[in-house]
Structures are given as structure tokens and as C-alpha cells.
Design an enzyme around this catalytic site. Structure first.
Site, PDB file in Angstrom:
ATOM      1  N   HIS A 307       0.848  -1.185   0.000  1.00  0.00           N
ATOM      2  CA  HIS A 307       0.000   0.000   0.000  1.00  0.00           C
ATOM      3  C   HIS A 307       0.879   1.228   0.000  1.00  0.00           C
ATOM      4  CE1 HIS A 307      -3.245   2.751   0.984  1.00  0.00           C
ATOM      5  NE2 HIS A 307      -4.036   1.794   0.555  1.00  0.00           N
ATOM      6  N   ASP A 364      -8.013  -5.271  -0.317  1.00  0.00           N
ATOM      7  CA  ASP A 364      -8.488  -6.112  -1.413  1.00  0.00           C
ATOM      8  C   ASP A 364      -8.125  -7.585  -1.255  1.00  0.00           C
ATOM      9  OD1 ASP A 364      -9.665  -4.040  -2.885  1.00  0.00           O
ATOM     10  OD2 ASP A 364      -7.705  -3.409  -3.611  1.00  0.00           O
TER      11      ASP A 364
HETATM   12  N1  CMC Z   1       4.249  -7.605  -4.844  1.00  0.00           N
HETATM   13  C1  CMC Z   1       5.590  -7.585  -4.979  1.00  0.00           C
HETATM   14  N2  CMC Z   1       6.348  -6.501  -4.796  1.00  0.00           N
HETATM   15  C2  CMC Z   1       5.731  -5.367  -4.458  1.00  0.00           C
HETATM   16  C3  CMC Z   1       4.342  -5.290  -4.299  1.00  0.00           C
HETATM   17  C4  CMC Z   1       3.584  -6.468  -4.504  1.00  0.00           C
HETATM   18  N3  CMC Z   1       2.261  -6.458  -4.377  1.00  0.00           N
HETATM   19  N4  CMC Z   1       3.990  -4.047  -3.960  1.00  0.00           N
HETATM   20  C5  CMC Z   1       5.125  -3.327  -3.918  1.00  0.00           C
HETATM   21  N5  CMC Z   1       6.191  -4.127  -4.208  1.00  0.00           N
HETATM   22  C6  CMC Z   1       7.602  -3.739  -4.213  1.00  0.00           C
HETATM   23  C7  CMC Z   1       7.953  -2.946  -5.463  1.00  0.00           C
HETATM   24  O1  CMC Z   1       8.413  -3.793  -6.490  1.00  0.00           O
HETATM   25  C8  CMC Z   1       9.033  -2.034  -4.936  1.00  0.00           C
HETATM   26  O2  CMC Z   1      10.226  -2.800  -4.801  1.00  0.00           O
HETATM   27  P1  CMC Z   1      11.663  -2.110  -5.069  1.00  0.00           P
HETATM   28  O3  CMC Z   1      11.833  -1.091  -3.993  1.00  0.00           O
HETATM   29  O4  CMC Z   1      12.641  -3.232  -4.980  1.00  0.00           O
HETATM   30  O5  CMC Z   1      11.599  -1.505  -6.439  1.00  0.00           O
HETATM   31  C9  CMC Z   1       8.575  -1.695  -3.519  1.00  0.00           C
HETATM   32  O6  CMC Z   1       7.793  -2.827  -3.119  1.00  0.00           O
HETATM   33  C10 CMC Z   1       7.727  -0.437  -3.422  1.00  0.00           C
HETATM   34  O7  CMC Z   1       6.654  -0.551  -4.330  1.00  0.00           O
HETATM   35  P2  CMC Z   1       6.060   0.647  -5.159  1.00  0.00           P
HETATM   36  O8  CMC Z   1       5.349   0.100  -6.346  1.00  0.00           O
HETATM   37  O9  CMC Z   1       7.117   1.684  -5.409  1.00  0.00           O
HETATM   38  O10 CMC Z   1       5.048   1.234  -4.112  1.00  0.00           O
HETATM   39  P3  CMC Z   1       3.843   2.166  -4.422  1.00  0.00           P
HETATM   40  O11 CMC Z   1       3.523   2.866  -3.172  1.00  0.00           O
HETATM   41  O12 CMC Z   1       4.085   2.990  -5.640  1.00  0.00           O
HETATM   42  O13 CMC Z   1       2.649   1.132  -4.804  1.00  0.00           O
HETATM   43  C11 CMC Z   1       0.825  -0.341  -4.668  1.00  0.00           C
HETATM   44  C12 CMC Z   1       1.622   0.755  -3.955  1.00  0.00           C
HETATM   45  C13 CMC Z   1      -0.450  -0.625  -3.877  1.00  0.00           C
HETATM   46  C14 CMC Z   1       0.406   0.160  -6.066  1.00  0.00           C
HETATM   47  C15 CMC Z   1       1.702  -1.617  -4.788  1.00  0.00           C
HETATM   48  O14 CMC Z   1       2.028  -2.101  -3.518  1.00  0.00           O
HETATM   49  C16 CMC Z   1       1.024  -2.722  -5.623  1.00  0.00           C
HETATM   50  O15 CMC Z   1       1.152  -2.723  -6.849  1.00  0.00           O
HETATM   51  N6  CMC Z   1       0.282  -3.659  -4.947  1.00  0.00           N
HETATM   52  C17 CMC Z   1      -0.484  -4.667  -5.660  1.00  0.00           C
HETATM   53  C18 CMC Z   1      -1.788  -4.048  -6.169  1.00  0.00           C
HETATM   54  C19 CMC Z   1      -2.781  -3.853  -5.046  1.00  0.00           C
HETATM   55  O16 CMC Z   1      -3.018  -4.718  -4.229  1.00  0.00           O
HETATM   56  N7  CMC Z   1      -3.443  -2.679  -5.072  1.00  0.00           N
HETATM   57  C20 CMC Z   1      -4.506  -2.351  -4.105  1.00  0.00           C
HETATM   58  C21 CMC Z   1      -4.111  -1.278  -3.146  1.00  0.00           C
HETATM   59  S1  CMC Z   1      -5.242  -1.142  -1.745  1.00  0.00           S
HETATM   60  C22 CMC Z   1      -6.748  -0.664  -2.421  1.00  0.00           C
HETATM   61  C23 CMC Z   1      -6.756   0.763  -2.791  1.00  0.00           C
HETATM   62  O17 CMC Z   1      -7.081   1.599  -1.953  1.00  0.00           O
HETATM   63  O18 CMC Z   1      -6.418   1.054  -3.935  1.00  0.00           O
END
Ligand code: CMC
Length: 429
Positions: A307, A364
């Protein structure tokens, strides 16, 4: 407590005012930065930028705190009805008895949609994704209620727009579901409460009786509350940005639904179940999928994990996990994907990759298992998220308008070509 901040750009130092929220969050006000220094700030993905002040929802991602108008999500989810929470978000206070009754009555008066809306449904090809339909249907309300287009609306018209939207949303969502089955629509029953009415419109078959199970009503009521608002997330920021151009409520919320659809946001609930099914059909070896999620050369991510703001746990996920067990038990359903989900969570939470990056199950991760136990197909999951998020979007839209904020318009740092002359068609190399 910070009262001011300084920024030095090359030799030039300027002082910037700070703003401190009621929970002592500190913001540096950079609105004069460019006029005083020529520089702007760059914060791709808005990871560290506040777009507004807001009195609706407080979220502390480090502590796993979520409160609406001061009330903890745990207390609201255990004690309130969804419409009580909607009232709270939109009006700022919990309703007194008579206020809640009036609110419920006003909403139940507007549950029918114009019969002409059926013509729009007729035009969709069978199998169209429900979210695409929802975006269009919500925006189309502006055509049925043109007074919503006026820029200077009376308080009465503003309220009417809100009642209409809250009232028609369950009807539209249920119509979308019925359309996907090729079944006739079931009309709203205004004697039913908000959640029961939605379940009835979704699951009653016109040729048969349908009993509304209290366990389903309770579970959906809780799920809707847990989705009701989440401060300045992607879809809410979209609603506010679109609303800042003075676009009408229906258009702004339609845009929010579009933002919610993405698999990184609300669309994740559909992706989670599809992922759990893939893992199950592949033999159920969760460690293989955890390795895939960690592999930077593999685009696979653990859906329902991670998140942007929660860095300890997502309080909504805790409540949903418990509810998931209860609902499945009460409905007597044994869903093998729940076991896979629990195993996935247990293994991921022990894994240094997930620990270091503070990745936890989010709202989710377990919600889809409950939606499926209720009988909804995966394509409807994000529609259910939108149904829950609606009061939050409305509250944020109203707040934006009351704050009289200017149109939202971010800047950029240009990285393209500098000036060059046009080359005529035949002379280009
Ligand atoms: N599986 C594997 N690795 C992950 C995941 C995941 N679900 N989420 C984040 N990471 C890793 C990412 O690869 C990165 O690693 P590194 O630092 O080595 O490059 C690190 O964790 C930080 O991730 P980020 O993408 O920069 O973080 P963000 O804050 O931009 O993204 C997120 C947040 C929710 C989009 C992401 O965690 C994700 O894609 N999760 C899966 C999709 C998901 O479940 N979304 C629903 C969110 S909750 C409902 C809502 O309110 O939307």
C-alpha cells in the site's frame, strides 16, 4: 513543532510557511516557491505531496490508523450502518435519529432510474466489463438531471444531486449485474434498507422468491463501510481534480470510478481472486508465487499486497480477514482459495523481501473471497468497491467546492527537445 521551513536554491535562501494539522502532521507550504525562486518541486506519483487540507478522513499509515471525522474505522464497522457512515462523511457529524430517518427517506425516494436508461444498457455488447458500464451510467445521470450542470446551484439542487446519486448507485450496480446474466432487471423496493435493497435487486430472480439473509446484509454493510473513504487516494484525487474544473458531480464521480478500475487500485480485488485461482490450479505451491513476485524480471506482483500509505498493517484488511472467516462459516462455504490466501499471507509476512519493503495484505486481499461467497462474479468486485467508496467521493467533492479551491493544474519539468525549425515533408531525413 515546525513553524517555518527554509529552502536554499544555489545561494538564494527563502523562508516558507508551514501548516500543522489537528493530528500534528506538518506540511510545508510551497505555493510561493516558483514566484520567489523560479523553481518548482518534483514529486512523481505524489508520494510526498499534499494536494489539499481536509477534515474528512485521518490516516496514519505507520500506526495503521484510519478514522472518519474522528471515529475509528473499527468502531464504525462494528456498530454503524453504511448510510450512517455516508451521512457522517458527507455532513461531518453522526446523525441524530430523526436526521438519519430523513436521510434514509430522501434516498429511498430516488432509487428508481429513468426508464430510458435501459436503452443504454441495451447498447452494451454482452460481456462488457461492468466497470466500463458503471463509468458511463454515472456520467449519464447528468443528461437525465441537467440541473446538475449549472455552475451556481441552490443548496436544494446540490442536495438533490447527492440523494439521487446515493439512491441510484445500487440500482445501477444491480442492473449491470443482471445485464451480465441476461436477466430482467429487478426494481428497487423502498421498504427495504439500502443494503438489503441492493442484494434483492442483485439476487432476486423475477420468477422466484428470494430470502435476504441477515448474514449477507451484515457482511456487505461492513464491507461497504470499510471502503467508504480513504482520503486522497488515486480515485478520490481524480474526483477532486475533475471537480476543480467545475465539472458536475456525476462527471467527477464517473471519472473517479474510471481511476478506481485500475488493477493497482480498486481493480486489485478482481485480480486477487484470479491470482488465487491460478495458484490453486497450479498445484497451490505458494512459495513459487512468492518467488515470482520477488523476481524483478517477472512482472507478477502479489495482488492485494502493499500500500502506498500503510507501512505497518492495513486496519481494513484485519477486519475483513476476520469477517471472511465468519461469513464463510455462517454460509457453510468451504473455499480452498481462503486457505491459499492465508498461506500466502503467512509465508510473505516471514519473507525478508516483504518485511524490508513493509508489504502487508491490503483491503483487497480478502474482500473478494467474501464477495464470491455472496454470489458475485469477479467482474463485479470493483463495482462493489465503487458502491462503498461513493459517500467518500461525494464528501470530498463537496469539501473541494466549499474550500473554493482553484483548478488543479500540476507543473512539470520539461525534458524534450529545445527549439528547432520545422522541416518540410520532402526534406526530412
Ligand atoms: N508484490 C511484490 N512486490 C511489491 C508489491 C507487490 N504487491 N507491492 C510493492 N512491491 C515492491 C515494489 O516492487 C518495490 O520494490 P523495489 O523497492 O525493490 O523496487 C517496492 O515494493 C515499493 O513498491 P512501489 O510500487 O514503489 O510502491 P507504491 O507505493 O508505488 O505502490 C501499490 C503501492 C499498492 C500500487 C503496490 O504495492 C502494488 O502494486 N500492490 C499490488 C496491487 C494492489 O493490491 N493494489 C490495491 C491497493 S489497496 C486498495 C486501494 O485503496 O487502492
Amino acid at each position: 513543532m515546525a513553524s517555518h521551513a527554509k529552502i536554499i536554491i544555489d545561494e538564494k535562501e527563502i523562508e516558507l510557511p508551514t501548516i500543522v494539522g489537528t493530528e500534528n502532521e506538518i506540511g510545508v507550504d510551497i505555493s510561493d516557491l516558483r514566484s520567489k525562486t523560479g523553481a518548482i518541486t518534483l514529486d512523481v506519483g505524489y508520494k510526498n505531496s499534499g494536494s489539499t487540507t481536509s477534515a474528512i478522513t485521518y490516516l496514519d499509515g505507520e500506526q495503521g490508523i484510519l478514522r472518519h471525522r474522528g471515529y475509528a474505522i473499527e468502531e464504525l464497522a462494528s456498530n454503524a450502518t453504511f448510510l450512517e457512515v455516508a451521512y457522517l462523511l458527507i455532513n461531518g457529524e453522526l446523525p441524530k435519529n430523526e436526521e438519519l430517518t430523513a436521510f434514509e427517506t430522501n434516498i429511498s425516494r430516488h432509487t428508481l432510474v429513468n426508464e430510458d436508461m435501459k436503452n443504454i444498457f441495451n447498447a452494451w455488447p454482452t460481456g462488457s466489463h461492468p466497470m466500463g458500464q458503471l463509468i458511463a451510467m454515472i456520467s449519464s445521470l447528468s443528461s437525465f438531471y441537467p440541473e446538475s450542470l449549472e455552475t451556481n446551484q441552490t443548496e436544494h439542487t446540490k442536495q438533490l444531486n447527492v440523494f439521487r446519486l446515493l439512491a441510484k448507485m445500487p440500482t445501477i450496480c444491480a442492473m449491470i449485474y443482471k445485464k451480465s446474466l441476461g436477466h430482467p432487471f429487478v426494481y428497487p423496493q423502498n421498504k427495504l434498507d439500502y443494503v438489503s435493497n441492493f442484494l434483492n435487486m442483485s439476487f432476486k430472480h423475477v420468477t422466484e422468491d428470494y430470502t435476504i439473509e441477515p448474514v449477507m446484509v451484515d457482511a456487505l454493510n461492513k464491507l461497504l463501510i470499510l471502503h467508504a473513504d480513504h482520503e486522497q487516494n488515486c480515485s478520490t484525487s481524480t474526483v477532486r481534480l475533475v471537480g476543480s474544473s467545475n465539472a458536475n458531480l456525476y462527471a467527477s464521480i464517473g471519472a473517479g470510478v474510471a481511476a478506481l478500475w485500475g488493477p493497482l487500485h480498486g481493480g486489485a480485488n478482481q485480480e486477487v481472486i484470479e491470482m488465487l485461482e491460478r495458484i490453486k490450479n497450479d498445484g497451490g505451491d505458494v512459495s513459487k508465487w512468492i518467488d515470482k513476485a520477488k523476481d524483478k524480471n517477472d512482472s507478477f506482483r502479489l495482488m492485494g499486497f502493499g500500500h502506498r500509505v500503510y507501512k505497518n498493517f492495513d486496519p481494513r484488511a484485519k477486519i475483513i480477514k476476520k469477517a471472511c472467516d465468519e461469513v464463510l462459516n455462517k454460509l457453510g462455504i468451504n473455499d480452498p482459495t481462503l486457505e491459499i490466501a492465508k498461506k500466502l499471507e503467512e509465508n510473505a509476512l516471514k519473507d525478508p523481501y516483504f518485511i524490508e519493503r513493509k508489504l502487508f495484505p491490503n483491503v483487497d486481499f480478502y474482500s473478494g473471497i467474501i464477495y464470491r461467497a455472496m454470489g458475485f462474479p469477479v467482474e463485479m468486485f470493483t463495482v462493489l468497491f465503487a458502491l462503498g467508496r461513493l459517500p467518500g467521493w461525494i464528501a470530498q467533492f463537496n469539501e473541494l467546492r466549499s474550500q473554493k479551491q482553484p483548478i488543479g493544474r500540476p507543473r512539470q519539468i520539461y525534458t524534450g527537445y529545445t527549439f528547432r525549425h520545422f522541416v518540410k515533408r520532402g526534406d526530412r531525413k
